[in-house]
Design a protein around this motif. Structure first.
Motif, PDB file in Angstrom:
ATOM      1  N   LYS A 213     -26.057  44.460 -17.856  1.00 50.65           N
ATOM      2  CA  LYS A 213     -26.894  43.748 -17.615  1.00 50.65           C
ATOM      3  C   LYS A 213     -27.314  42.543 -18.652  1.00 50.65           C
ATOM      4  O   LYS A 213     -27.532  40.968 -17.767  1.00 50.65           O
ATOM      5  CB  LYS A 213     -28.620  44.420 -18.937  1.00 50.65           C
ATOM      6  CG  LYS A 213     -29.539  43.828 -18.608  1.00 50.65           C
ATOM      7  CD  LYS A 213     -29.704  42.830 -19.757  1.00 50.65           C
ATOM      8  CE  LYS A 213     -29.304  43.395 -21.210  1.00 50.65           C
ATOM      9  NZ  LYS A 213     -29.538  42.410 -21.938  1.00 50.65           N
ATOM     10  N   LEU A 216     -25.527  39.830 -15.802  1.00 49.59           N
ATOM     11  CA  LEU A 216     -26.586  39.979 -15.225  1.00 49.59           C
ATOM     12  C   LEU A 216     -27.597  39.012 -15.142  1.00 49.59           C
ATOM     13  O   LEU A 216     -28.076  37.681 -13.932  1.00 49.59           O
ATOM     14  CB  LEU A 216     -27.069  40.719 -14.556  1.00 49.59           C
ATOM     15  CG  LEU A 216     -25.899  42.654 -13.228  1.00 49.59           C
ATOM     16  CD1 LEU A 216     -26.791  43.871 -13.131  1.00 49.59           C
ATOM     17  CD2 LEU A 216     -26.009  41.618 -12.348  1.00 49.59           C
ATOM     18  N   LEU A 217     -28.484  38.946 -16.072  1.00 46.72           N
ATOM     19  CA  LEU A 217     -28.735  38.075 -16.701  1.00 46.72           C
ATOM     20  C   LEU A 217     -29.091  37.247 -16.528  1.00 46.72           C
ATOM     21  O   LEU A 217     -29.258  36.226 -15.821  1.00 46.72           O
ATOM     22  CB  LEU A 217     -29.657  38.884 -17.608  1.00 46.72           C
ATOM     23  CG  LEU A 217     -31.026  38.347 -18.150  1.00 46.72           C
ATOM     24  CD1 LEU A 217     -32.444  38.118 -16.936  1.00 46.72           C
ATOM     25  CD2 LEU A 217     -31.242  39.254 -19.276  1.00 46.72           C
ATOM     26  N   LEU A 508     -30.479  44.036 -10.914  1.00 47.16           N
ATOM     27  CA  LEU A 508     -31.042  44.253 -12.610  1.00 47.16           C
ATOM     28  C   LEU A 508     -31.702  45.243 -12.135  1.00 47.16           C
ATOM     29  O   LEU A 508     -31.831  45.547 -13.871  1.00 47.16           O
ATOM     30  CB  LEU A 508     -31.420  42.495 -12.764  1.00 47.16           C
ATOM     31  CG  LEU A 508     -31.365  42.644 -14.094  1.00 47.16           C
ATOM     32  CD1 LEU A 508     -30.060  42.941 -15.480  1.00 47.16           C
ATOM     33  CD2 LEU A 508     -32.043  41.304 -14.651  1.00 47.16           C
TER      34      LEU A 508
END
Length: 545
Positions: A213, A216-217, A508
Protein backbone atom coordinates in the motif's frame (compact mmCIF):
# COMPACT_ATOMS: atom_id res chain seq x y z
CA UNK A 1 14.39 15.97 -5.12
CA UNK A 2 11.38 15.15 -7.34
CA UNK A 3 9.59 18.37 -6.39
CA UNK A 4 10.38 21.51 -4.56
CA UNK A 5 9.63 21.07 -0.87
CA UNK A 6 6.74 23.54 -0.85
CA UNK A 7 5.03 22.17 -3.93
CA UNK A 8 5.36 18.54 -2.87
CA UNK A 9 4.02 19.21 0.63
CA UNK A 10 1.06 21.11 -0.81
CA UNK A 11 0.30 18.47 -3.42
CA UNK A 12 0.67 15.55 -1.03
CA UNK A 13 -2.09 17.02 1.14
CA UNK A 14 -4.35 17.10 -1.92
CA UNK A 15 -3.58 13.51 -2.88
CA UNK A 16 -4.08 12.24 0.66
CA UNK A 17 -7.48 13.93 0.73
CA UNK A 18 -8.60 12.13 -2.42
CA UNK A 19 -6.88 8.76 -2.00
CA UNK A 20 -7.89 6.56 0.90
CA UNK A 21 -5.08 5.89 3.28
CA UNK A 22 -4.65 2.66 5.23
CA UNK A 23 -4.98 2.76 8.98
CA UNK A 24 -1.87 2.02 10.96
CA UNK A 25 -1.54 -0.44 13.78
CA UNK A 26 -2.20 2.35 16.28
CA UNK A 27 -5.64 3.78 16.87
CA UNK A 28 -6.10 7.17 15.16
CA UNK A 29 -7.25 8.56 18.52
CA UNK A 30 -4.62 10.41 20.54
CA UNK A 31 -4.45 8.92 23.99
CA UNK A 32 -2.19 8.04 26.83
CA UNK A 33 -2.02 4.56 28.30
CA UNK A 34 -3.96 5.53 31.38
CA UNK A 35 -6.32 8.42 31.45
CA UNK A 36 -9.07 9.60 33.80
CA UNK A 37 -12.43 8.23 32.73
CA UNK A 38 -15.80 8.90 34.26
CA UNK A 39 -18.20 6.09 34.97
CA UNK A 40 -20.14 6.77 31.77
CA UNK A 41 -17.21 5.66 29.58
CA UNK A 42 -14.99 7.26 26.98
CA UNK A 43 -17.07 9.77 25.00
CA UNK A 44 -14.06 10.72 22.84
CA UNK A 45 -13.76 7.19 21.51
CA UNK A 46 -17.41 7.11 20.50
CA UNK A 47 -17.32 10.55 18.88
CA UNK A 48 -14.21 9.87 16.79
CA UNK A 49 -15.21 6.40 15.57
CA UNK A 50 -18.91 6.95 15.07
CA UNK A 51 -19.67 3.59 16.71
CA UNK A 52 -23.02 2.99 18.39
CA UNK A 53 -22.62 3.90 22.04
CA UNK A 54 -24.50 0.86 23.35
CA UNK A 55 -22.91 -1.33 26.00
CA UNK A 56 -22.65 -5.07 25.38
CA UNK A 57 -21.83 -8.04 27.59
CA UNK A 58 -21.44 -11.77 27.11
CA UNK A 59 -19.93 -14.93 28.56
CA UNK A 60 -16.55 -15.03 26.83
CA UNK A 61 -15.32 -18.35 28.22
CA UNK A 62 -16.86 -21.76 27.71
CA UNK A 63 -20.16 -22.51 29.38
CA UNK A 64 -21.10 -25.43 31.60
CA UNK A 65 -19.48 -26.58 34.81
CA UNK A 66 -15.93 -25.32 35.10
CA UNK A 67 -13.49 -23.74 37.55
CA UNK A 68 -13.76 -20.19 36.23
CA UNK A 69 -15.93 -18.43 33.67
CA UNK A 70 -15.29 -14.96 32.29
CA UNK A 71 -17.87 -12.30 31.46
CA UNK A 72 -16.80 -9.41 29.26
CA UNK A 73 -18.46 -5.97 29.17
CA UNK A 74 -17.66 -3.19 26.66
CA UNK A 75 -19.10 0.26 26.11
CA UNK A 76 -20.00 3.50 27.88
CA UNK A 77 -22.02 1.71 30.56
CA UNK A 78 -19.04 -0.15 32.02
CA UNK A 79 -18.83 2.45 34.77
CA UNK A 80 -22.38 1.57 35.84
CA UNK A 81 -21.40 -2.10 36.04
CA UNK A 82 -18.42 -1.25 38.24
CA UNK A 83 -20.61 0.82 40.54
CA UNK A 84 -23.78 -1.31 40.65
CA UNK A 85 -22.42 -4.87 40.35
CA UNK A 86 -18.90 -4.40 41.77
CA UNK A 87 -20.00 -1.82 44.37
CA UNK A 88 -17.25 0.67 43.50
CA UNK A 89 -17.72 4.27 44.58
CA UNK A 90 -15.65 7.24 43.52
CA UNK A 91 -12.73 6.47 41.23
CA UNK A 92 -12.69 3.27 39.14
CA UNK A 93 -10.23 0.50 40.06
CA UNK A 94 -6.62 0.49 38.91
CA UNK A 95 -6.48 -0.38 35.19
CA UNK A 96 -5.33 -3.85 34.09
CA UNK A 97 -4.98 -5.16 37.63
CA UNK A 98 -6.99 -8.10 38.96
CA UNK A 99 -9.00 -7.14 42.04
CA UNK A 100 -10.80 -9.58 44.33
CA UNK A 101 -14.40 -8.45 44.60
CA UNK A 102 -17.89 -9.51 45.65
CA UNK A 103 -20.55 -9.17 42.97
CA UNK A 104 -24.13 -8.13 43.71
CA UNK A 105 -27.42 -7.99 41.83
CA UNK A 106 -28.22 -4.30 41.13
CA UNK A 107 -31.96 -4.66 41.88
CA UNK A 108 -32.19 -7.24 44.67
CA UNK A 109 -28.91 -6.35 46.35
CA UNK A 110 -28.16 -10.05 46.89
CA UNK A 111 -24.60 -11.30 46.63
CA UNK A 112 -24.14 -13.49 43.55
CA UNK A 113 -20.53 -14.63 43.81
CA UNK A 114 -17.04 -13.42 44.56
CA UNK A 115 -14.15 -13.43 42.14
CA UNK A 116 -11.79 -11.22 40.15
CA UNK A 117 -12.58 -7.98 38.36
CA UNK A 118 -10.37 -6.32 35.72
CA UNK A 119 -10.87 -2.79 34.35
CA UNK A 120 -9.58 -1.74 30.89
CA UNK A 121 -10.24 1.95 30.16
CA UNK A 122 -10.62 2.75 26.48
CA UNK A 123 -9.00 3.09 24.08
CA UNK A 124 -6.31 0.89 25.66
CA UNK A 125 -8.51 -2.19 25.53
CA UNK A 126 -9.34 -4.97 23.10
CA UNK A 127 -12.36 -3.14 21.68
CA UNK A 128 -10.96 0.38 22.05
CA UNK A 129 -13.83 1.18 24.43
CA UNK A 130 -14.08 1.05 28.21
CA UNK A 131 -14.14 -2.65 29.13
CA UNK A 132 -14.25 -4.81 32.22
CA UNK A 133 -14.14 -8.53 32.92
CA UNK A 134 -15.79 -10.49 35.71
CA UNK A 135 -14.09 -13.77 36.59
CA UNK A 136 -16.54 -15.89 38.57
CA UNK A 137 -17.01 -19.55 39.46
CA UNK A 138 -18.27 -21.85 36.74
CA UNK A 139 -21.73 -23.37 36.79
CA UNK A 140 -25.13 -22.69 35.28
CA UNK A 141 -26.62 -21.04 38.39
CA UNK A 142 -23.80 -18.52 38.74
CA UNK A 143 -23.82 -17.85 34.99
CA UNK A 144 -27.58 -17.22 34.92
CA UNK A 145 -27.38 -14.91 37.93
CA UNK A 146 -24.55 -12.81 36.44
CA UNK A 147 -26.37 -12.55 33.10
CA UNK A 148 -29.52 -11.42 34.91
CA UNK A 149 -27.57 -8.90 36.98
CA UNK A 150 -25.79 -7.36 33.98
CA UNK A 151 -29.00 -7.35 31.94
CA UNK A 152 -30.73 -5.36 34.69
CA UNK A 153 -28.25 -2.48 34.31
CA UNK A 154 -29.82 0.22 32.15
CA UNK A 155 -28.36 0.41 28.65
CA UNK A 156 -26.72 -3.04 28.65
CA UNK A 157 -27.61 -5.79 26.19
CA UNK A 158 -26.26 -9.23 25.35
CA UNK A 159 -23.67 -9.15 22.56
CA UNK A 160 -24.15 -10.74 19.18
CA UNK A 161 -21.66 -13.13 17.53
CA UNK A 162 -18.27 -11.48 17.08
CA UNK A 163 -19.50 -8.09 18.26
CA UNK A 164 -16.53 -7.42 20.57
CA UNK A 165 -14.11 -8.10 17.73
CA UNK A 166 -16.20 -6.04 15.33
CA UNK A 167 -15.93 -3.05 17.66
CA UNK A 168 -12.19 -3.60 17.82
CA UNK A 169 -12.08 -3.52 14.02
CA UNK A 170 -14.26 -0.42 13.78
CA UNK A 171 -12.10 1.33 16.37
CA UNK A 172 -8.95 0.72 14.32
CA UNK A 173 -7.46 -1.78 16.77
CA UNK A 174 -7.42 -4.60 14.19
CA UNK A 175 -7.68 -4.87 10.43
CA UNK A 176 -9.71 -7.57 8.69
CA UNK A 177 -6.76 -9.89 8.12
CA UNK A 178 -6.04 -9.87 11.86
CA UNK A 179 -9.73 -10.35 12.64
CA UNK A 180 -9.81 -13.39 10.36
CA UNK A 181 -6.62 -14.62 12.04
CA UNK A 182 -8.38 -14.54 15.41
CA UNK A 183 -11.32 -16.49 13.99
CA UNK A 184 -8.96 -19.05 12.44
CA UNK A 185 -7.07 -19.40 15.72
CA UNK A 186 -10.29 -20.09 17.59
CA UNK A 187 -11.31 -22.66 14.98
CA UNK A 188 -7.84 -24.24 14.61
CA UNK A 189 -7.90 -27.99 15.19
CA UNK A 190 -4.31 -28.89 14.30
CA UNK A 191 -0.88 -27.57 15.18
CA UNK A 192 -0.20 -26.37 11.64
CA UNK A 193 -3.49 -24.46 11.58
CA UNK A 194 -2.67 -22.88 14.95
CA UNK A 195 0.73 -21.65 13.76
CA UNK A 196 -0.72 -20.25 10.55
CA UNK A 197 -3.57 -18.45 12.34
CA UNK A 198 -1.25 -17.05 15.00
CA UNK A 199 1.04 -15.49 12.40
CA UNK A 200 -1.93 -13.88 10.69
CA UNK A 201 -3.41 -12.66 13.97
CA UNK A 202 -0.05 -11.09 14.85
CA UNK A 203 -0.16 -9.05 11.66
CA UNK A 204 2.09 -10.95 9.23
CA UNK A 205 -0.29 -10.41 6.31
CA UNK A 206 -1.24 -6.91 7.47
CA UNK A 207 2.41 -5.80 7.39
CA UNK A 208 2.94 -7.29 3.94
CA UNK A 209 -0.12 -5.60 2.48
CA UNK A 210 0.72 -2.32 4.24
CA UNK A 211 4.14 -2.30 2.56
CA UNK A 212 2.51 -2.72 -0.86
CA UNK A 213 0.00 0.00 0.00
CA UNK A 214 2.75 2.44 0.92
CA UNK A 215 4.49 1.87 -2.41
CA UNK A 216 1.26 2.29 -4.35
CA UNK A 217 0.30 5.44 -2.48
CA UNK A 218 3.70 7.04 -2.91
CA UNK A 219 3.78 6.34 -6.61
CA UNK A 220 0.22 7.56 -7.14
CA UNK A 221 1.31 10.84 -5.52
CA UNK A 222 4.40 11.10 -7.72
CA UNK A 223 2.52 10.30 -10.91
CA UNK A 224 -0.30 12.76 -10.23
CA UNK A 225 2.24 15.40 -9.24
CA UNK A 226 3.90 14.91 -12.61
CA UNK A 227 0.53 15.27 -14.36
CA UNK A 228 -0.45 18.47 -12.50
CA UNK A 229 2.87 20.27 -12.07
CA UNK A 230 5.28 19.00 -14.72
CA UNK A 231 4.94 22.21 -16.76
CA UNK A 232 5.21 24.55 -13.75
CA UNK A 233 7.91 22.99 -11.63
CA UNK A 234 11.35 21.56 -12.20
CA UNK A 235 10.34 17.90 -12.02
CA UNK A 236 12.94 15.40 -13.08
CA UNK A 237 12.37 13.68 -16.42
CA UNK A 238 12.74 10.24 -14.86
CA UNK A 239 9.68 10.48 -12.59
CA UNK A 240 7.33 8.39 -14.74
CA UNK A 241 10.00 5.75 -15.34
CA UNK A 242 10.75 5.54 -11.62
CA UNK A 243 7.03 5.10 -10.93
CA UNK A 244 6.83 2.40 -13.60
CA UNK A 245 9.81 0.50 -12.14
CA UNK A 246 8.30 0.63 -8.64
CA UNK A 247 4.86 -0.53 -9.80
CA UNK A 248 6.33 -3.42 -11.78
CA UNK A 249 8.16 -4.50 -8.63
CA UNK A 250 4.91 -4.48 -6.62
CA UNK A 251 3.18 -6.30 -9.46
CA UNK A 252 5.77 -9.06 -9.40
CA UNK A 253 5.57 -9.35 -5.61
CA UNK A 254 1.79 -9.80 -5.74
CA UNK A 255 2.09 -12.34 -8.54
CA UNK A 256 4.53 -14.41 -6.47
CA UNK A 257 2.21 -14.14 -3.48
CA UNK A 258 -0.71 -15.46 -5.54
CA UNK A 259 1.29 -18.28 -7.14
CA UNK A 260 1.39 -20.35 -3.96
CA UNK A 261 -0.61 -23.38 -5.14
CA UNK A 262 -3.21 -22.32 -2.55
CA UNK A 263 -1.08 -23.68 0.28
CA UNK A 264 -2.49 -21.33 2.89
CA UNK A 265 -6.12 -21.90 1.94
CA UNK A 266 -5.55 -25.65 1.85
CA UNK A 267 -3.98 -25.60 5.31
CA UNK A 268 -6.76 -23.41 6.68
CA UNK A 269 -9.69 -25.46 5.33
CA UNK A 270 -8.15 -28.94 5.17
CA UNK A 271 -6.34 -31.13 2.64
CA UNK A 272 -8.68 -33.37 0.65
CA UNK A 273 -7.50 -36.97 0.37
CA UNK A 274 -9.36 -39.63 -1.60
CA UNK A 275 -8.77 -43.38 -1.20
CA UNK A 276 -9.36 -45.06 -4.55
CA UNK A 277 -8.87 -48.46 -6.10
CA UNK A 278 -10.67 -51.55 -7.37
CA UNK A 279 -13.23 -53.36 -5.18
CA UNK A 280 -11.97 -55.40 -2.23
CA UNK A 281 -8.40 -54.07 -2.22
CA UNK A 282 -8.64 -52.70 1.35
CA UNK A 283 -9.78 -49.08 0.91
CA UNK A 284 -12.30 -49.13 3.75
CA UNK A 285 -9.87 -51.07 5.93
CA UNK A 286 -7.29 -48.32 5.39
CA UNK A 287 -9.83 -45.66 6.40
CA UNK A 288 -10.69 -47.59 9.56
CA UNK A 289 -7.00 -48.05 10.37
CA UNK A 290 -6.30 -44.33 9.99
CA UNK A 291 -9.30 -43.42 12.14
CA UNK A 292 -8.62 -46.04 14.78
CA UNK A 293 -12.30 -47.05 14.72
CA UNK A 294 -14.76 -48.76 12.34
CA UNK A 295 -15.95 -45.81 10.26
CA UNK A 296 -16.73 -47.84 7.13
CA UNK A 297 -18.18 -51.33 6.77
CA UNK A 298 -15.75 -54.00 5.62
CA UNK A 299 -16.97 -57.09 3.78
CA UNK A 300 -15.51 -59.72 1.43
CA UNK A 301 -18.44 -58.97 -0.89
CA UNK A 302 -17.31 -56.65 -3.69
CA UNK A 303 -19.13 -53.33 -3.99
CA UNK A 304 -19.96 -52.86 -0.30
CA UNK A 305 -19.11 -49.16 -0.38
CA UNK A 306 -21.65 -47.37 -2.57
CA UNK A 307 -21.18 -43.73 -1.53
CA UNK A 308 -18.34 -41.44 -0.46
CA UNK A 309 -17.59 -41.77 3.26
CA UNK A 310 -15.86 -38.67 4.61
CA UNK A 311 -14.11 -37.97 7.90
CA UNK A 312 -11.64 -35.35 9.13
CA UNK A 313 -8.34 -36.39 10.71
CA UNK A 314 -5.35 -34.69 12.27
CA UNK A 315 -2.32 -36.27 10.60
CA UNK A 316 1.05 -35.01 11.82
CA UNK A 317 -0.53 -31.68 12.71
CA UNK A 318 -2.19 -31.15 9.33
CA UNK A 319 -5.98 -31.15 8.80
CA UNK A 320 -6.92 -33.90 6.34
CA UNK A 321 -10.40 -34.61 5.00
CA UNK A 322 -10.28 -38.31 4.11
CA UNK A 323 -12.80 -39.81 1.66
CA UNK A 324 -13.35 -43.53 1.20
CA UNK A 325 -14.85 -44.24 -2.21
CA UNK A 326 -16.59 -47.03 -4.08
CA UNK A 327 -14.51 -49.66 -5.84
CA UNK A 328 -13.73 -48.65 -9.43
CA UNK A 329 -15.02 -51.16 -11.95
CA UNK A 330 -17.52 -51.39 -14.81
CA UNK A 331 -20.94 -52.42 -13.54
CA UNK A 332 -24.53 -52.46 -14.76
CA UNK A 333 -25.92 -52.19 -11.24
CA UNK A 334 -27.46 -48.71 -10.93
CA UNK A 335 -26.49 -47.84 -7.34
CA UNK A 336 -22.94 -49.14 -7.67
CA UNK A 337 -22.54 -47.32 -10.98
CA UNK A 338 -23.52 -44.05 -9.28
CA UNK A 339 -21.00 -44.81 -6.52
CA UNK A 340 -18.25 -45.30 -9.12
CA UNK A 341 -19.16 -42.00 -10.76
CA UNK A 342 -18.97 -40.19 -7.42
CA UNK A 343 -15.65 -41.85 -6.65
CA UNK A 344 -14.16 -40.58 -9.90
CA UNK A 345 -15.51 -37.07 -9.30
CA UNK A 346 -14.10 -37.00 -5.77
CA UNK A 347 -10.70 -38.20 -6.97
CA UNK A 348 -10.52 -35.37 -9.52
CA UNK A 349 -11.22 -32.71 -6.87
CA UNK A 350 -8.80 -34.09 -4.26
CA UNK A 351 -5.36 -32.84 -3.31
CA UNK A 352 -4.01 -36.34 -2.59
CA UNK A 353 -4.90 -39.70 -4.10
CA UNK A 354 -4.11 -42.83 -2.14
CA UNK A 355 -4.33 -45.63 -4.70
CA UNK A 356 -4.74 -48.99 -2.98
CA UNK A 357 -3.74 -52.10 -4.95
CA UNK A 358 -3.83 -55.72 -3.89
CA UNK A 359 -0.21 -56.84 -3.93
CA UNK A 360 -1.31 -60.08 -5.61
CA UNK A 361 -2.82 -58.21 -8.58
CA UNK A 362 -1.56 -59.28 -11.99
CA UNK A 363 -0.39 -55.77 -12.82
CA UNK A 364 1.94 -55.84 -9.80
CA UNK A 365 3.36 -59.14 -10.88
CA UNK A 366 4.00 -57.83 -14.40
CA UNK A 367 5.77 -54.81 -12.94
CA UNK A 368 7.95 -57.05 -10.80
CA UNK A 369 8.85 -59.38 -13.66
CA UNK A 370 9.56 -56.59 -16.17
CA UNK A 371 12.81 -55.67 -14.44
CA UNK A 372 13.11 -52.31 -16.20
CA UNK A 373 9.72 -50.55 -15.98
CA UNK A 374 9.83 -47.64 -13.54
CA UNK A 375 7.46 -47.36 -10.60
CA UNK A 376 6.44 -43.92 -11.88
CA UNK A 377 5.27 -45.39 -15.20
CA UNK A 378 3.52 -48.23 -13.38
CA UNK A 379 1.56 -45.69 -11.30
CA UNK A 380 0.71 -43.65 -14.40
CA UNK A 381 -0.67 -46.65 -16.26
CA UNK A 382 -2.57 -47.76 -13.17
CA UNK A 383 -4.24 -44.36 -12.83
CA UNK A 384 -5.15 -44.40 -16.49
CA UNK A 385 -6.81 -47.81 -16.19
CA UNK A 386 -8.74 -46.67 -13.14
CA UNK A 387 -9.84 -43.54 -14.96
CA UNK A 388 -9.33 -41.26 -11.95
CA UNK A 389 -6.84 -38.74 -13.34
CA UNK A 390 -5.68 -37.36 -16.69
CA UNK A 391 -1.96 -37.51 -17.30
CA UNK A 392 0.00 -34.92 -19.24
CA UNK A 393 2.49 -37.43 -20.59
CA UNK A 394 3.58 -40.98 -20.07
CA UNK A 395 5.41 -41.49 -16.81
CA UNK A 396 4.38 -38.18 -15.19
CA UNK A 397 2.34 -38.28 -12.02
CA UNK A 398 0.29 -35.09 -12.25
CA UNK A 399 -1.31 -33.32 -9.35
CA UNK A 400 -3.08 -34.38 -7.23
CA UNK A 401 -0.20 -36.00 -5.40
CA UNK A 402 -0.37 -39.79 -5.56
CA UNK A 403 0.61 -42.37 -2.96
CA UNK A 404 0.55 -46.00 -4.08
CA UNK A 405 -0.17 -48.50 -1.30
CA UNK A 406 0.46 -52.14 -2.21
CA UNK A 407 -1.84 -53.70 0.36
CA UNK A 408 -2.12 -57.22 1.81
CA UNK A 409 1.61 -57.89 1.78
CA UNK A 410 1.01 -60.32 4.66
CA UNK A 411 -0.48 -62.72 2.09
CA UNK A 412 2.69 -63.13 0.03
CA UNK A 413 5.95 -64.87 0.96
CA UNK A 414 8.55 -62.77 2.72
CA UNK A 415 11.06 -63.30 -0.10
CA UNK A 416 8.64 -61.94 -2.67
CA UNK A 417 7.70 -59.02 -0.42
CA UNK A 418 11.36 -57.99 -0.09
CA UNK A 419 11.87 -58.34 -3.83
CA UNK A 420 8.89 -56.11 -4.52
CA UNK A 421 9.99 -53.58 -1.89
CA UNK A 422 13.44 -53.36 -3.49
CA UNK A 423 11.87 -52.91 -6.94
CA UNK A 424 9.58 -49.98 -6.04
CA UNK A 425 12.30 -48.24 -4.04
CA UNK A 426 14.89 -48.61 -6.76
CA UNK A 427 12.67 -47.67 -9.70
CA UNK A 428 10.76 -44.70 -8.29
CA UNK A 429 11.69 -41.05 -8.85
CA UNK A 430 8.42 -39.16 -8.48
CA UNK A 431 5.80 -41.60 -7.23
CA UNK A 432 5.36 -42.31 -3.52
CA UNK A 433 5.05 -46.08 -3.08
CA UNK A 434 4.98 -48.39 -0.08
CA UNK A 435 3.97 -51.88 0.98
CA UNK A 436 1.74 -52.69 3.91
CA UNK A 437 -1.18 -54.57 5.35
CA UNK A 438 -4.29 -52.92 6.74
CA UNK A 439 -5.07 -56.20 8.49
CA UNK A 440 -1.82 -56.49 10.45
CA UNK A 441 -1.07 -52.72 10.27
CA UNK A 442 2.38 -53.60 9.03
CA UNK A 443 3.95 -50.80 7.01
CA UNK A 444 1.52 -48.24 8.48
CA UNK A 445 4.34 -46.11 9.90
CA UNK A 446 6.05 -45.93 6.51
CA UNK A 447 2.76 -44.98 4.87
CA UNK A 448 2.16 -42.21 7.41
CA UNK A 449 5.70 -40.93 6.86
CA UNK A 450 5.07 -40.72 3.11
CA UNK A 451 1.74 -39.03 3.72
CA UNK A 452 3.37 -36.49 6.04
CA UNK A 453 5.96 -35.68 3.37
CA UNK A 454 3.22 -35.10 0.81
CA UNK A 455 1.28 -32.90 3.27
CA UNK A 456 4.37 -30.81 3.91
CA UNK A 457 4.86 -30.37 0.16
CA UNK A 458 1.26 -29.27 -0.30
CA UNK A 459 0.87 -27.03 2.74
CA UNK A 460 4.41 -25.91 3.48
CA UNK A 461 5.24 -24.83 7.01
CA UNK A 462 3.47 -21.81 8.52
CA UNK A 463 6.69 -20.85 10.33
CA UNK A 464 8.40 -19.76 7.09
CA UNK A 465 9.34 -16.13 6.61
CA UNK A 466 6.86 -15.18 3.89
CA UNK A 467 3.23 -15.14 5.14
CA UNK A 468 0.85 -17.38 3.22
CA UNK A 469 -2.38 -16.32 1.57
CA UNK A 470 -5.16 -17.96 3.60
CA UNK A 471 -8.48 -16.63 2.41
CA UNK A 472 -10.40 -16.55 -0.87
CA UNK A 473 -11.51 -13.00 -0.07
CA UNK A 474 -7.88 -11.84 0.03
CA UNK A 475 -7.17 -13.60 -3.24
CA UNK A 476 -10.15 -11.97 -4.97
CA UNK A 477 -9.07 -8.41 -4.11
CA UNK A 478 -5.40 -9.08 -4.85
CA UNK A 479 -6.30 -10.50 -8.27
CA UNK A 480 -8.38 -7.38 -8.95
CA UNK A 481 -5.49 -5.22 -7.75
CA UNK A 482 -3.18 -7.04 -10.13
CA UNK A 483 -5.58 -6.40 -13.03
CA UNK A 484 -5.44 -2.65 -12.43
CA UNK A 485 -1.65 -2.74 -12.11
CA UNK A 486 -1.52 -4.54 -15.46
CA UNK A 487 -3.82 -1.85 -16.85
CA UNK A 488 -1.40 0.81 -15.58
CA UNK A 489 1.53 -0.90 -17.32
CA UNK A 490 -0.42 -0.87 -20.59
CA UNK A 491 -1.27 2.83 -20.22
CA UNK A 492 2.35 3.66 -19.36
CA UNK A 493 3.54 2.03 -22.55
CA UNK A 494 0.92 4.09 -24.40
CA UNK A 495 2.27 7.23 -22.70
CA UNK A 496 -1.14 7.95 -21.12
CA UNK A 497 -0.30 9.11 -17.59
CA UNK A 498 -3.85 10.19 -16.78
CA UNK A 499 -5.43 6.77 -17.37
CA UNK A 500 -2.40 5.15 -15.76
CA UNK A 501 -2.93 7.19 -12.59
CA UNK A 502 -6.59 6.19 -12.50
CA UNK A 503 -5.62 2.54 -12.79
CA UNK A 504 -3.23 2.94 -9.83
CA UNK A 505 -5.96 4.56 -7.74
CA UNK A 506 -8.25 1.60 -8.44
CA UNK A 507 -5.48 -0.82 -7.55
CA UNK A 508 -4.98 1.00 -4.26
CA UNK A 509 -8.69 0.73 -3.44
CA UNK A 510 -8.59 -3.04 -4.04
CA UNK A 511 -5.63 -3.33 -1.69
CA UNK A 512 -7.57 -1.37 0.93
CA UNK A 513 -10.47 -3.83 0.68
CA UNK A 514 -8.23 -6.67 1.84
CA UNK A 515 -7.68 -5.10 5.25
CA UNK A 516 -11.01 -3.28 5.28
CA UNK A 517 -9.59 -0.26 7.10
CA UNK A 518 -8.72 3.15 5.77
CA UNK A 519 -8.21 6.50 7.44
CA UNK A 520 -8.65 9.96 6.02
CA UNK A 521 -6.41 12.88 6.75
CA UNK A 522 -8.93 14.08 9.35
CA UNK A 523 -8.22 10.98 11.40
CA UNK A 524 -11.67 9.43 10.99
CA UNK A 525 -11.78 5.67 10.56
CA UNK A 526 -13.87 4.30 7.72
CA UNK A 527 -14.21 0.91 6.11
CA UNK A 528 -13.98 -0.14 2.48
CA UNK A 529 -15.88 -3.37 3.08
CA UNK A 530 -19.67 -3.52 2.81
CA UNK A 531 -21.78 -4.36 5.84
CA UNK A 532 -22.91 -7.62 4.24
CA UNK A 533 -19.32 -8.82 3.97
CA UNK A 534 -18.56 -7.72 7.54
CA UNK A 535 -21.64 -9.59 8.75
CA UNK A 536 -20.36 -12.81 7.17
CA UNK A 537 -16.90 -12.37 8.70
CA UNK A 538 -18.01 -11.53 12.23
CA UNK A 539 -20.91 -13.99 12.36
CA UNK A 540 -18.32 -16.77 12.20
CA UNK A 541 -17.25 -15.82 15.73
CA UNK A 542 -18.73 -17.23 18.89
CA UNK A 543 -20.72 -15.08 21.30
CA UNK A 544 -18.42 -13.17 23.64
CA UNK A 545 -15.53 -12.70 21.17
Amino acid sequence: MLLSTFRFTYYRSLVYSSVLKFSTRKSPIDHSLDHPVNHRGSDAVRRKTGIDGGTIFALSSGGGKCGVQVFRVSGPGVGDVLRMVGRFSGDPPQPRKAIFRRFFHPKTGQEIDRGLLLWFPGPSSFTGEDCCELHVHGGSAVSSAIIDALGSVSGLRYAGPGEFTRRSFQNGKLDLTEVEGIADLINAETEAQRRLALRQMNGALAKLYAAWKDKLLKNVAHLEAFIDFSEEENIEDGVTQAVFDNIVEVQQDIQRHLQDSRRGERLRTGVHLAIVGRPNVGKSSLLNTLCGRPVAMVSPVAGTTRDVIETTLNISGYPVIVSDTAGLRHTNEELESEGVRRAIERSKSSDILVVVVDVRDASVQRFLSSGHSSADRFVSRLLRRLGVVTLQSEGDVERPEVILLLNKDDLIPERKRLELLHAIQGRSRKAFCCLGSCYTEGGLDEFLNLLTTVLQNLCDDSSTESPMLTNDRHRLHLVNCLKFLTKYVEEHRSNDCVLGAEALRRALRQMAKVTGHVTTVTGHVTTTTGDDILDVIFNDFCIGK
